[in-house]
Design a protein around this motif. Structure first.
Motif, PDB file in Angstrom:
ATOM      1  N   ALA A  35      55.852  41.495  30.923  1.00 21.59           N
ATOM      2  CA  ALA A  35      54.713  41.813  31.791  1.00 21.59           C
ATOM      3  C   ALA A  35      54.699  40.957  33.061  1.00 21.59           C
ATOM      4  O   ALA A  35      53.669  40.837  33.714  1.00 21.59           O
ATOM      5  CB  ALA A  35      53.408  41.650  31.018  1.00 21.59           C
ATOM      6  N   ASN A  36      55.817  40.392  33.422  1.00 25.57           N
ATOM      7  CA  ASN A  36      55.915  39.547  34.612  1.00 25.57           C
ATOM      8  C   ASN A  36      55.410  40.278  35.865  1.00 25.57           C
ATOM      9  O   ASN A  36      54.557  39.759  36.589  1.00 25.57           O
ATOM     10  CB  ASN A  36      57.372  39.100  34.783  1.00 25.57           C
ATOM     11  N   LEU A  37      55.927  41.468  36.121  1.00 25.44           N
ATOM     12  CA  LEU A  37      55.514  42.232  37.308  1.00 25.44           C
ATOM     13  C   LEU A  37      54.010  42.492  37.333  1.00 25.44           C
ATOM     14  O   LEU A  37      53.351  42.195  38.339  1.00 25.44           O
ATOM     15  CB  LEU A  37      56.281  43.548  37.383  1.00 25.44           C
ATOM     16  N   PRO A  38      53.432  43.051  36.265  1.00 23.13           N
ATOM     17  CA  PRO A  38      51.985  43.301  36.334  1.00 23.13           C
ATOM     18  C   PRO A  38      51.157  42.017  36.404  1.00 23.13           C
ATOM     19  O   PRO A  38      50.085  42.011  37.012  1.00 23.13           O
ATOM     20  CB  PRO A  38      51.674  44.096  35.068  1.00 23.13           C
ATOM     21  N   MET A  39      51.638  40.936  35.828  1.00 19.64           N
ATOM     22  CA  MET A  39      50.886  39.677  35.900  1.00 19.64           C
ATOM     23  C   MET A  39      50.892  39.119  37.323  1.00 19.64           C
ATOM     24  O   MET A  39      49.872  38.622  37.806  1.00 19.64           O
ATOM     25  CB  MET A  39      51.459  38.664  34.907  1.00 19.64           C
ATOM     26  N   VAL A  40      52.023  39.210  37.995  1.00 16.33           N
ATOM     27  CA  VAL A  40      52.107  38.788  39.396  1.00 16.33           C
ATOM     28  C   VAL A  40      51.214  39.692  40.250  1.00 16.33           C
ATOM     29  O   VAL A  40      50.459  39.215  41.093  1.00 16.33           O
ATOM     30  CB  VAL A  40      53.581  38.805  39.875  1.00 16.33           C
ATOM     31  N   HIS A  41      51.274  40.980  39.991  1.00 18.09           N
ATOM     32  CA  HIS A  41      50.448  41.956  40.723  1.00 18.09           C
ATOM     33  C   HIS A  41      48.955  41.661  40.523  1.00 18.09           C
ATOM     34  O   HIS A  41      48.186  41.635  41.485  1.00 18.09           O
ATOM     35  CB  HIS A  41      50.786  43.370  40.252  1.00 18.09           C
TER      36      HIS A  41
ATOM     37  N   GLY B  14      52.510  45.833  30.939  1.00 20.20           N
ATOM     38  CA  GLY B  14      51.197  45.372  31.388  1.00 20.20           C
ATOM     39  C   GLY B  14      50.084  45.966  30.549  1.00 20.20           C
ATOM     40  O   GLY B  14      49.151  45.266  30.132  1.00 20.20           O
ATOM     41  N   ARG B  15      50.186  47.246  30.255  1.00 24.79           N
ATOM     42  CA  ARG B  15      49.159  47.903  29.441  1.00 24.79           C
ATOM     43  C   ARG B  15      49.081  47.290  28.047  1.00 24.79           C
ATOM     44  O   ARG B  15      47.993  47.219  27.466  1.00 24.79           O
ATOM     45  CB  ARG B  15      49.438  49.405  29.358  1.00 24.79           C
ATOM     46  N   GLN B  16      50.215  46.869  27.519  1.00 22.89           N
ATOM     47  CA  GLN B  16      50.222  46.257  26.184  1.00 22.89           C
ATOM     48  C   GLN B  16      49.411  44.972  26.142  1.00 22.89           C
ATOM     49  O   GLN B  16      48.917  44.595  25.086  1.00 22.89           O
ATOM     50  CB  GLN B  16      51.650  45.978  25.724  1.00 22.89           C
ATOM     51  N   ILE B  17      49.263  44.298  27.288  1.00 22.84           N
ATOM     52  CA  ILE B  17      48.468  43.064  27.292  1.00 22.84           C
ATOM     53  C   ILE B  17      47.156  43.235  28.058  1.00 22.84           C
ATOM     54  O   ILE B  17      46.500  42.262  28.413  1.00 22.84           O
ATOM     55  CB  ILE B  17      49.271  41.865  27.839  1.00 22.84           C
ATOM     56  N   GLY B  18      46.786  44.495  28.319  1.00 19.62           N
ATOM     57  CA  GLY B  18      45.484  44.772  28.917  1.00 19.62           C
ATOM     58  C   GLY B  18      45.450  44.795  30.433  1.00 19.62           C
ATOM     59  O   GLY B  18      44.374  44.746  31.023  1.00 19.62           O
ATOM     60  N   ILE B  19      46.594  44.879  31.092  1.00 18.01           N
ATOM     61  CA  ILE B  19      46.624  44.979  32.550  1.00 18.01           C
ATOM     62  C   ILE B  19      46.930  46.421  32.920  1.00 18.01           C
ATOM     63  O   ILE B  19      48.024  46.919  32.660  1.00 18.01           O
ATOM     64  CB  ILE B  19      47.695  44.052  33.169  1.00 18.01           C
ATOM     65  N   GLU B  20      45.955  47.093  33.512  1.00 20.25           N
ATOM     66  CA  GLU B  20      46.148  48.472  33.956  1.00 20.25           C
ATOM     67  C   GLU B  20      46.668  48.455  35.390  1.00 20.25           C
ATOM     68  O   GLU B  20      46.059  47.853  36.264  1.00 20.25           O
ATOM     69  CB  GLU B  20      44.839  49.255  33.887  1.00 20.25           C
ATOM     70  N   VAL B  21      47.775  49.098  35.606  1.00 16.11           N
ATOM     71  CA  VAL B  21      48.361  49.242  36.932  1.00 16.11           C
ATOM     72  C   VAL B  21      48.452  50.741  37.209  1.00 16.11           C
ATOM     73  O   VAL B  21      49.042  51.482  36.424  1.00 16.11           O
ATOM     74  CB  VAL B  21      49.766  48.605  37.003  1.00 16.11           C
ATOM     75  N   THR B  22      47.857  51.170  38.308  1.00 19.66           N
ATOM     76  CA  THR B  22      47.910  52.589  38.645  1.00 19.66           C
ATOM     77  C   THR B  22      49.294  52.933  39.194  1.00 19.66           C
ATOM     78  O   THR B  22      50.026  52.058  39.663  1.00 19.66           O
ATOM     79  CB  THR B  22      46.851  52.961  39.700  1.00 19.66           C
ATOM     80  N   ASP B  23      49.612  54.211  39.181  1.00 17.18           N
ATOM     81  CA  ASP B  23      50.874  54.657  39.775  1.00 17.18           C
ATOM     82  C   ASP B  23      50.918  54.323  41.260  1.00 17.18           C
ATOM     83  O   ASP B  23      51.965  53.954  41.790  1.00 17.18           O
ATOM     84  CB  ASP B  23      51.071  56.156  39.565  1.00 17.18           C
ATOM     85  N   ASP B  24      49.785  54.465  41.940  1.00 19.29           N
ATOM     86  CA  ASP B  24      49.730  54.146  43.367  1.00 19.29           C
ATOM     87  C   ASP B  24      50.042  52.673  43.620  1.00 19.29           C
ATOM     88  O   ASP B  24      50.711  52.333  44.592  1.00 19.29           O
ATOM     89  CB  ASP B  24      48.355  54.479  43.954  1.00 19.29           C
ATOM     90  N   GLU B  25      49.556  51.805  42.745  1.00 20.57           N
ATOM     91  CA  GLU B  25      49.856  50.378  42.885  1.00 20.57           C
ATOM     92  C   GLU B  25      51.319  50.100  42.562  1.00 20.57           C
ATOM     93  O   GLU B  25      51.993  49.359  43.281  1.00 20.57           O
ATOM     94  CB  GLU B  25      48.953  49.553  41.960  1.00 20.57           C
ATOM     95  N   ALA B  26      51.820  50.706  41.510  1.00 22.70           N
ATOM     96  CA  ALA B  26      53.191  50.443  41.076  1.00 22.70           C
ATOM     97  C   ALA B  26      54.233  50.970  42.054  1.00 22.70           C
ATOM     98  O   ALA B  26      55.298  50.357  42.204  1.00 22.70           O
ATOM     99  CB  ALA B  26      53.431  51.038  39.685  1.00 22.70           C
TER     100      ALA B  26
END
Length: 184
Positions: free
Chosen positions: A57-63, A93-105
């Protein structure tokens, strides 16, 4: 990375991105504070000593911290599948509770990378006056089932899946070979 940030401040230069930042999530707040991006793999970690603390989840955590996350790969196969790499990070990210939208990703692959290169005023997003190569996908581009339907480069269509002249034949020995011999 934190030491390099301090050195950059001391000597008056700017860091735009840390590459291979397997542990960037540990200093995501510093990256966000100093407007530094992290060009990182979706799920590499533990493959050598300095990558032992890598997390999927490195990418979503940085985001989530507000820093610019960039999907990176220096592997020829991985660099052809950056959208699938992003999808793996979205799922982690979703597995640890970080929701990232497609637009953000999608920014992880487009405008954030352009920004790190200092080219975001010319590429990285679809805006009037910018250069853009565009792919029209058959489905959500983060899906492994999505296929490119049409590709435009510099305003010229280079690929159209519905054009019979561009149908590809495959051969496990040869790879992909255009049916028309590669001519346009």
């Amino acid at each position: 990375m934190a030491q390099m940030i301090d050195i950059a401040k001391e000597f008056g230069y700017r860091i735009r991105s840390f590459h291979h930042g397997v542990e960037a999530y540990k200093i995501a707040d510093l990256l966000a504070r100093d407007s530094i991006s992290a060009s990182i793999w979706s799920d590499w970690g533990g493959f050598k000593m300095e990558a032992l603390d890598g997390v999927k989840a490195n990418l979503p955590m940085v985001h989530r911290a507000g820093a610019r996350a960039i999907v990176h790969s220096d592997d020829p196969s991985g660099s052809q599948r950056l959208l699938q790499e992003a999808a793996k990070a979205i799922a982690a990210g979703r597995q640890i509770g970080i929701e990232v939208t497609d637009d953000e990703a999608i920014r992880w692959v487009t405008i954030n990378a352009a920004w790190a290169l200092g080219l975001d005023d010319r590429i990285g997003s679809l805006e009037v006056g910018k250069n853009a190569d565009v792919v029209l996908w058959s489905a959500n581009p983060f899906s492994v089932y999505a296929r490119p339907e049409k590709v435009w480069i510099d305003g010229t269509m280079y690929f159209d899946r519905s054009d019979p002249r561009q149908q590809w034949r495959t051969d496990f020995e040869l790879g992909f070979v255009p049916a028309n011999g590669g001519t346009r």
